[in-house]
Design a protein around this motif. Sequence first.
Motif, short mmCIF file in Angstrom:
data_model
loop_
_atom_site.label_atom_id
_atom_site.label_comp_id
_atom_site.label_asym_id
_atom_site.label_seq_id
_atom_site.Cartn_x
_atom_site.Cartn_y
_atom_site.Cartn_z
N ILE A 1 -19.36 21.14 -1.57
CA ILE A 1 -19.75 21.09 -0.15
C ILE A 1 -21.06 21.83 0.09
O ILE A 1 -21.87 21.43 0.92
N GLN B 1 -20.14 22.37 14.86
CA GLN B 1 -21.35 22.35 14.01
C GLN B 1 -22.61 22.86 14.71
O GLN B 1 -23.35 23.64 14.13
N ASP C 1 -16.06 25.26 13.11
CA ASP C 1 -17.07 25.42 12.05
C ASP C 1 -18.43 25.28 12.71
O ASP C 1 -18.62 24.38 13.54
N MET D 1 -22.74 25.38 11.80
CA MET D 1 -23.75 25.43 10.76
C MET D 1 -25.08 25.86 11.37
O MET D 1 -25.42 25.40 12.46
N PHE E 1 -21.69 28.70 8.57
CA PHE E 1 -22.32 28.28 7.32
C PHE E 1 -23.82 28.15 7.48
O PHE E 1 -24.31 27.79 8.55
N ILE E 2 -24.50 28.42 6.37
CA ILE E 2 -25.93 28.13 6.31
C ILE E 2 -26.08 26.73 5.75
O ILE E 2 -25.45 26.40 4.72
N TYR E 3 -26.86 25.88 6.41
CA TYR E 3 -27.04 24.51 5.92
C TYR E 3 -27.53 24.53 4.47
O TYR E 3 -28.45 25.26 4.11
N SER E 4 -26.90 23.72 3.65
CA SER E 4 -27.25 23.64 2.23
C SER E 4 -27.59 22.18 1.92
O SER E 4 -26.79 21.28 2.21
N TYR F 1 -25.38 15.70 6.88
CA TYR F 1 -25.50 16.83 5.95
C TYR F 1 -24.45 16.80 4.86
O TYR F 1 -24.49 17.56 3.92
N PRO G 1 -14.20 21.58 14.57
CA PRO G 1 -15.56 21.93 14.17
C PRO G 1 -16.61 21.37 15.13
O PRO G 1 -16.61 20.17 15.41
N1 5AD Z 1 -24.22 22.76 4.27
C1 5AD Z 1 -23.56 23.74 4.93
N2 5AD Z 1 -22.34 23.58 5.45
C2 5AD Z 1 -21.75 22.37 5.29
N3 5AD Z 1 -20.55 21.90 5.72
C3 5AD Z 1 -20.44 20.62 5.32
N4 5AD Z 1 -21.53 20.24 4.64
C4 5AD Z 1 -22.37 21.31 4.63
C5 5AD Z 1 -23.66 21.54 4.10
N5 5AD Z 1 -24.36 20.58 3.48
C6 5AD Z 1 -19.63 22.70 6.53
C7 5AD Z 1 -19.33 22.02 7.87
C8 5AD Z 1 -17.93 21.56 7.69
C9 5AD Z 1 -17.37 22.61 6.76
C10 5AD Z 1 -16.12 22.23 6.04
O1 5AD Z 1 -18.41 22.83 5.85
O2 5AD Z 1 -19.41 23.00 8.89
O3 5AD Z 1 -17.22 21.48 8.91
#
Ligand code: 5AD
Length: 427
Positions: A42, A257, A295, A297, A326-329, A156, A255
């Motif tokens: 993920i 986002q 959740d 991001m 979460f930090i976008y990856s 994403y 979630p």
């Molecule tokens: N980068 C960061 N967070 C992510 N999620 C899903 N894909 C990515 C990504 N590419 C997070 C979303 C999702 C959770 C399970 O993981 O917030 O709801």
Amino acid sequence: TYGCQMNVHESEKLAGILEEMNYKSTEDCNKADIIIFNTCCIRENAEQRAKGNIGALKKLKKSKPDLIIGVCGCMTQQQSSALEIQKKFPFVDIIFGTHNIYKLKKFIEEKKSNKKRIFEVLDSEGCIVENIPIHRTSTPNAWVNIVYGCNNFCTYCIVPYVRGRERSRNKEDILKEIEALVKEGYAEITLLGQNVNSYIDPNSKCDFSALLKAIDNIEGNFRIRFMTSHPKDFNESIVKTIAESKHIGHYIHLPVQSGSDKILKAMNRHYTAEDYLNKIELIKKYIPDCGITTDIMVGFPGETEEDFSDTLKLVEKCGFFSAFTFIYSVRKGTAAEKMPNQVPEEIKHERLTRLINLQNEISIKISREYVGKTVSVLGENINKDVISGRTDCGKLVTFKGDFNDIGVFSQIKITEAKLSSLQGIKI
Ligand code: 5AD
Ligand code: SF4
């Protein structure tokens, strides 16, 4: 096991297959005859951790050539990652994906008989295989799959590429499984799917609300939870079903986002911040004591300071019990990978800190409202004489007790609020 509850449950299936082959589990990898890594992809760091731990087994395999090492799950479901593991770690014996975990027994037998490495990553998405043995490890909770795969293609997210299209299990199979689990004494059943709200019985075409009602009609003293919901499919009928039910916990993981309409659109989420807030209002109207988590991001491509402040504003309005942040990856092969204006790492980190600080203030404020109240808690774990468990609305509570408190609901008077848990005494 790396990653989400879906993976945790799939590892219970892998363990179930191994148990049927007369293997027993061990915490000590030096004693193991078989080691399987069930991986996640993920975010980048999940992959890095798995690769680091696989690499660390090189020495053990050298001293114990008959040890069988397997790698499966979401990471190896991507052809490029599977090939990378094959090349980088020649001591890995079996590589498979997410669609063929039920074949573990065959893979092990094959490996033992001809010693050749096995590589099987199926392109076609898995059919639903029923009756895989399950070695459950999360007592008193039992995980139950209701939907596999995902059709949403949030820009994403890698999940639709490694889990295939949405497939719902037959309602009758789900009910049979849950009835048996409740008879066995499981006190909590958690329904699993990437988007449980889009459940549709292949035979009767009944939807998620109807499924919840049917499960709620099962006799017994147990609690139902489910994850994950998607705001675009989460509706009034589901909220009413929860409100009117006997067994469904007053807890929803929804979630969001982002709080910026521009970013939500770029993420392909199919709702606006206002739509989301309306769903939160709906929940609070029918289920005032509902625990809501989310959740979020930060640093999605193109996210400006203004977009991020929209997220903070939304968080202030929602009153989440907690948020997974979460930090976008960047994920290879997703639509967002190619988007311009990727956000610099230091800005992502700075936004994450601000978001966590805000949510922490909200979480502690909500927790303090519980002090003095009495709540029902299902005892889940014991550490010396401290029991931890969750309330109906998903709050983590600790209290003094013993093994008899595990798997049963106790009345607990809350005495102290901490950031991520409440402390109380049994009454
Ligand atoms: N980068 C960061 N967070 C992510 N999620 C899903 N894909 C990515 C990504 N590419 C997070 C979303 C999702 C959770 C399970 O993981 O917030 O709801
Ligand atoms: Fe990923 Fe979106 Fe599917 Fe969730 S709904 S698994 S975030 S694509």
